[in-house]
Write an enzyme that holds these catalytic residues in place. Structure first.
Site, short mmCIF file in Angstrom:
data_model
loop_
_atom_site.label_atom_id
_atom_site.label_comp_id
_atom_site.label_asym_id
_atom_site.label_seq_id
_atom_site.Cartn_x
_atom_site.Cartn_y
_atom_site.Cartn_z
N HIS A 7 0.82 -1.22 0.00
CA HIS A 7 0.00 0.00 0.00
C HIS A 7 0.85 1.26 0.00
O HIS A 7 0.49 2.27 -0.59
CB HIS A 7 -0.95 0.01 1.20
CG HIS A 7 -1.91 -1.13 1.18
ND1 HIS A 7 -1.59 -2.36 1.73
CD2 HIS A 7 -3.16 -1.25 0.66
CE1 HIS A 7 -2.60 -3.19 1.55
NE2 HIS A 7 -3.56 -2.54 0.91
N GLU A 85 2.48 -1.25 7.73
CA GLU A 85 3.58 -1.35 6.76
C GLU A 85 4.77 -0.49 7.19
O GLU A 85 5.93 -0.88 6.99
CB GLU A 85 3.07 -1.01 5.36
CG GLU A 85 2.08 -2.07 4.87
CD GLU A 85 1.55 -1.86 3.46
OE1 GLU A 85 2.05 -0.97 2.74
OE2 GLU A 85 0.63 -2.61 3.07
N ARG A 173 -22.61 15.71 14.19
CA ARG A 173 -22.95 16.86 13.35
C ARG A 173 -24.35 16.65 12.78
O ARG A 173 -24.69 15.57 12.31
CB ARG A 173 -21.94 16.99 12.20
CG ARG A 173 -20.62 17.61 12.63
CD ARG A 173 -19.70 17.83 11.43
NE ARG A 173 -18.61 18.73 11.76
CZ ARG A 173 -17.45 18.35 12.32
NH1 ARG A 173 -17.24 17.08 12.60
NH2 ARG A 173 -16.52 19.24 12.60
N ARG A 229 -16.55 23.32 18.19
CA ARG A 229 -17.91 22.81 18.14
C ARG A 229 -18.84 23.46 19.15
O ARG A 229 -20.04 23.24 19.12
CB ARG A 229 -17.85 21.28 18.32
CG ARG A 229 -17.08 20.56 17.21
CD ARG A 229 -17.84 20.68 15.91
NE ARG A 229 -19.21 20.27 16.14
CZ ARG A 229 -19.62 19.00 16.24
NH1 ARG A 229 -18.74 18.03 16.07
NH2 ARG A 229 -20.87 18.71 16.47
N1 URA Z 1 -11.17 16.63 12.00
C1 URA Z 1 -12.15 16.01 12.69
O1 URA Z 1 -12.14 14.79 12.83
N2 URA Z 1 -13.15 16.77 13.20
C2 URA Z 1 -13.21 18.11 13.05
O2 URA Z 1 -14.15 18.74 13.51
C3 URA Z 1 -12.17 18.74 12.33
C4 URA Z 1 -11.14 17.96 11.81
#
Ligand code: URA
Length: 269
Positions: A7, A85, A173, A229
């Site tokens: 890979h 790997e 989300r 967030r």
């Molecule tokens: N990466 C993630 O996993 N979540 C985010 O909110 C931003 C980058």
């Protein structure tokens, strides 16, 4: 034992001149390239492969040490293949440089999160160790990142990270997700994690840390915060480049600062 890493797209022959034991692991192939081509105090040495987007390069630190700048791809399944790997290729010290979403108000976009352990909600990790197995970073390599970030004057936080398999559902989300139905088991999860003192969401550290503890290699993780967030679900493109650059510079300085003692096996295995 294989001589060619399917890979990764290169073999033992290609890395033999450099004998690298250190890898910097990025999710994004362009970041992996930037690390060797555009970072102060790093000399570009060679392209190992640009296979499947899993680009790998050899770079050299100012102290002469060679390292691989590799791409993990997004999420734990791809990362686990790459890491397996890389271990076979002789890598024993890994710093993951990623991006993340903060879930705490005081961890702002543009800041850096250095993970000392991860809550691992990832299916790939179940193929490697039991659920309860610790997803913890190497304390010495982690401390080296903290000291480097402090020396460089960056805003850093060290703490716990939640590693998920999905960016949308798994990180709760809804506003910017195609899926408007969030499983009941995921509803309210972010608030719960806030109470559990988790700093951020990302998608690789948990499985990577378990692999490190099972295989016997040293690992640390630093992520640039590109979304907060508590304010928005949307990653900020505007701050991404600069925050990632800080994570890269911190990592390079940390690797340069590692003392010869650290490389004794008792410190990292
Ligand atoms: N990466 C993630 O996993 N979540 C985010 O909110 C931003 C980058």
């Amino acid at each position: 034992m294989t001589d060619y890493f399917y890979h990764l797209g290169f073999g033992r022959k290609e890395i033999a001149p450099y004998q690298p034991t250190i890898a910097i692991l990025s999710g994004d192939p362009l970041r992996a390239r930037r690390i060797v081509l555009e970072t102060p105090n790093v000399n570009f040495t060679t392209i190992l492969s640009e296979n499947r987007g899993l680009n790998s390069y050899v770079g050299q630190l100012a102290n002469g040490t060679h390292f691989i700048s590799a791409t993990s791809g997004m999420g734990a399944p791809s990362m686990s293949i790459v890491m397996n790997e890389l271990y076979q290729a002789g890598i024993r010290h890994v710093v993951r440089i990623g991006t993340c979403g903060s879930i705490q108000q005081h961890v702002k976009t543009g800041n850096l999160v250095i993970t000392r352990a991860a809550l691992c909600r990832q299916g790939a990790a179940d193929d490697i160790a039991p659920r309860e197995y610790p997803a913890s970073a190497n304390p010495f390599l982690t401390m080296a990142l903290v000291q480097a970030a402090e020396q460089l004057g960056f805003n850093w936080h060290m703490g716990l990270t939640a590693s998920t398999d999905t960016f949308y559902e798994g990180q709760e989300r809804h506003d910017i997700s195609a899926n408007k139905y969030l499983l009941r088991s995921l509803q309210g999860m972010t608030e719960e994690y806030q109470h559990l003192n988790i700093l951020n969401y990302e998608m690789e550290a948990g499985t990577l840390f378990k692999m490190a503890n099972v295989y016997g290699f040293s690992v640390a993780c630093i992520c640039a915060v590109i979304a907060n967030r508590t304010e928005s679900e949307i990653p900020s493109i505007a701050i991404k480049q600069q925050a990632e650059q800080q994570a890269i510079e911190t990592t390079v300085k940390a690797l340069e600062n590692l003392s010869p003692e650290y490389f004794q096996e008792k410190y990292w295995r």
